[in-house]
Design a protein around this motif. Structure first.
Motif, PDB file in Angstrom:
ATOM      1  N   MET A   1     102.032 -36.016  83.784  1.00  0.00           N
ATOM      2  CA  MET A   1     101.088 -35.272  83.559  1.00  0.00           C
ATOM      3  C   MET A   1     101.020 -34.382  81.364  1.00  0.00           C
ATOM      4  N   THR A   2      99.742 -34.798  81.047  1.00  0.00           N
ATOM      5  CA  THR A   2      99.527 -34.308  80.443  1.00  0.00           C
ATOM      6  C   THR A   2      99.399 -32.845  79.616  1.00  0.00           C
ATOM      7  N   HIS A   3      99.894 -32.635  78.122  1.00  0.00           N
ATOM      8  CA  HIS A   3      99.605 -31.561  78.126  1.00  0.00           C
ATOM      9  C   HIS A   3      98.209 -30.675  78.069  1.00  0.00           C
ATOM     10  N   SER A   4      97.670 -31.358  78.310  1.00  0.00           N
ATOM     11  CA  SER A   4      95.689 -31.044  78.819  1.00  0.00           C
ATOM     12  C   SER A   4      95.909 -30.516  79.378  1.00  0.00           C
ATOM     13  N   ASP A   5      96.871 -31.418  80.417  1.00  0.00           N
ATOM     14  CA  ASP A   5      96.143 -31.106  82.199  1.00  0.00           C
ATOM     15  C   ASP A   5      97.292 -30.036  82.855  1.00  0.00           C
ATOM     16  N   ARG A   6      98.076 -29.474  81.863  1.00  0.00           N
ATOM     17  CA  ARG A   6      98.931 -28.047  82.433  1.00  0.00           C
ATOM     18  C   ARG A   6      98.393 -26.801  82.054  1.00  0.00           C
ATOM     19  N   GLU A   7      98.299 -26.062  83.032  1.00  0.00           N
ATOM     20  CA  GLU A   7      98.041 -24.322  83.100  1.00  0.00           C
ATOM     21  C   GLU A   7      98.056 -24.224  82.550  1.00  0.00           C
ATOM     22  N   ALA A   8      97.221 -23.125  81.694  1.00  0.00           N
ATOM     23  CA  ALA A   8      98.175 -22.829  80.263  1.00  0.00           C
ATOM     24  C   ALA A   8      98.336 -21.586  80.704  1.00  0.00           C
ATOM     25  N   ILE A   9      99.995 -20.927  79.833  1.00  0.00           N
ATOM     26  CA  ILE A   9     100.758 -20.337  80.357  1.00  0.00           C
ATOM     27  C   ILE A   9     100.414 -19.139  79.362  1.00  0.00           C
ATOM     28  N   PRO A  10     100.099 -18.201  79.432  1.00  0.00           N
ATOM     29  CA  PRO A  10     100.014 -16.779  78.581  1.00  0.00           C
ATOM     30  C   PRO A  10     101.014 -16.338  77.773  1.00  0.00           C
ATOM     31  N   MET A  11     101.674 -16.450  75.991  1.00  0.00           N
ATOM     32  CA  MET A  11     102.387 -16.488  75.764  1.00  0.00           C
ATOM     33  C   MET A  11     102.640 -15.380  74.860  1.00  0.00           C
ATOM     34  N   THR A  12     103.554 -14.576  74.881  1.00  0.00           N
ATOM     35  CA  THR A  12     103.285 -12.971  73.430  1.00  0.00           C
ATOM     36  C   THR A  12     104.549 -13.951  72.912  1.00  0.00           C
ATOM     37  N   VAL A  13     103.851 -13.403  71.363  1.00  0.00           N
ATOM     38  CA  VAL A  13     105.169 -14.005  70.060  1.00  0.00           C
ATOM     39  C   VAL A  13     105.229 -12.180  69.840  1.00  0.00           C
ATOM     40  N   ARG A  14     106.612 -12.348  70.373  1.00  0.00           N
ATOM     41  CA  ARG A  14     106.977 -10.783  69.177  1.00  0.00           C
ATOM     42  C   ARG A  14     107.828 -10.517  67.870  1.00  0.00           C
ATOM     43  N   ARG A  15     107.957  -9.692  67.576  1.00  0.00           N
ATOM     44  CA  ARG A  15     108.156  -9.429  65.886  1.00  0.00           C
ATOM     45  C   ARG A  15     109.402  -9.068  65.828  1.00  0.00           C
ATOM     46  N   PHE A  16     110.707  -9.824  65.286  1.00  0.00           N
ATOM     47  CA  PHE A  16     111.793  -8.764  65.149  1.00  0.00           C
ATOM     48  C   PHE A  16     112.318  -8.537  64.624  1.00  0.00           C
ATOM     49  N   ARG A  17     113.384  -7.651  63.598  1.00  0.00           N
ATOM     50  CA  ARG A  17     114.088  -7.383  61.735  1.00  0.00           C
ATOM     51  C   ARG A  17     115.658  -7.650  62.617  1.00  0.00           C
ATOM     52  N   LYS A  18     115.940  -8.199  61.681  1.00  0.00           N
ATOM     53  CA  LYS A  18     117.190  -8.123  61.639  1.00  0.00           C
ATOM     54  C   LYS A  18     118.543  -6.818  61.579  1.00  0.00           C
ATOM     55  N   LYS A  19     119.597  -6.701  62.088  1.00  0.00           N
ATOM     56  CA  LYS A  19     120.117  -5.338  62.142  1.00  0.00           C
ATOM     57  C   LYS A  19     120.557  -5.791  61.198  1.00  0.00           C
ATOM     58  N   PRO A  20     120.875  -3.616  60.627  1.00  0.00           N
ATOM     59  CA  PRO A  20     121.457  -3.889  59.197  1.00  0.00           C
ATOM     60  C   PRO A  20     123.159  -4.077  59.480  1.00  0.00           C
ATOM     61  N   VAL A  21     123.695  -5.379  59.331  1.00  0.00           N
ATOM     62  CA  VAL A  21     124.652  -5.590  59.834  1.00  0.00           C
ATOM     63  C   VAL A  21     126.012  -6.773  58.475  1.00  0.00           C
ATOM     64  N   GLU A  22     127.051  -5.741  58.548  1.00  0.00           N
ATOM     65  CA  GLU A  22     128.113  -6.636  57.179  1.00  0.00           C
ATOM     66  C   GLU A  22     128.313  -7.476  57.937  1.00  0.00           C
ATOM     67  N   ILE A  23     128.534  -9.158  56.971  1.00  0.00           N
ATOM     68  CA  ILE A  23     129.009  -9.483  57.120  1.00  0.00           C
ATOM     69  C   ILE A  23     130.624 -10.387  55.624  1.00  0.00           C
ATOM     70  N   GLU A  24     131.327 -11.380  56.012  1.00  0.00           N
ATOM     71  CA  GLU A  24     132.075 -11.825  55.129  1.00  0.00           C
ATOM     72  C   GLU A  24     131.514 -12.956  54.587  1.00  0.00           C
ATOM     73  N   ALA A  25     131.303 -12.710  53.321  1.00  0.00           N
ATOM     74  CA  ALA A  25     131.185 -14.693  53.299  1.00  0.00           C
ATOM     75  C   ALA A  25     131.635 -14.926  51.637  1.00  0.00           C
ATOM     76  N   ILE A  26     131.728 -15.998  51.337  1.00  0.00           N
ATOM     77  CA  ILE A  26     132.131 -16.945  49.843  1.00  0.00           C
ATOM     78  C   ILE A  26     131.258 -18.001  49.692  1.00  0.00           C
ATOM     79  N   GLN A  27     131.025 -17.887  48.349  1.00  0.00           N
ATOM     80  CA  GLN A  27     130.396 -19.306  47.953  1.00  0.00           C
ATOM     81  C   GLN A  27     131.175 -20.818  47.604  1.00  0.00           C
ATOM     82  N   VAL A  28     131.057 -22.018  47.716  1.00  0.00           N
ATOM     83  CA  VAL A  28     131.925 -22.555  47.346  1.00  0.00           C
ATOM     84  C   VAL A  28     131.784 -23.500  46.213  1.00  0.00           C
ATOM     85  N   THR A  29     132.872 -23.721  45.477  1.00  0.00           N
ATOM     86  CA  THR A  29     132.829 -24.040  44.472  1.00  0.00           C
ATOM     87  C   THR A  29     133.757 -25.105  44.837  1.00  0.00           C
TER      88      THR A  29
END
Length: 109
Positions: free
Chosen positions: A1-29
């Protein structure tokens, strides 16, 4: 079965925003890679076989045990401790676009 043989499946792309969480980080030197490796319980080392377990300021980085396996953070990369205590590397340009430093007064509120 090729991509063109498949039935189109509806898709809805949604948008998201990252939650404001605090993280710990250090820059490697080259000067802090052993301390970073201790922090993540990883191994300081380089990208060359035979150098794992030691810090080599001129050729290396830090190996980090992550949820996806061992990853490497090169000099200049950030190592982030996530919200569940997991560690992962982040390139400096992505880090700068994603995070703002929290002031000491904000962390003591």
């Amino acid at each position: 079965m090729t991509h063109s043989d498949r039935e189109a499946i509806p898709m809805t792309v949604r948008r998201f925003r990252k939650k404001p969480v605090e993280i710990e980080a250090i820059q490697v030197t080259p000067h802090n890679c052993a301390a970073v490796a201790d922090w993540v319980n990883g191994r300081p080392g380089a990208y060359k076989a035979g150098y794992a377990g030691k810090a080599y300021p001129d050729i290396g980085g830090v190996e980090i045990p992550t949820l996806e396996g061992v990853m490497r953070a090169a000099w200049g990369d950030w190592v982030i401790k996530g919200v569940q205590g997991e560690f992962y590397p982040c390139k400096p340009d992505i880090f700068a676009k994603t995070y703002n430093e929290v002031s000491v007064s904000e962390t003591t509120k």
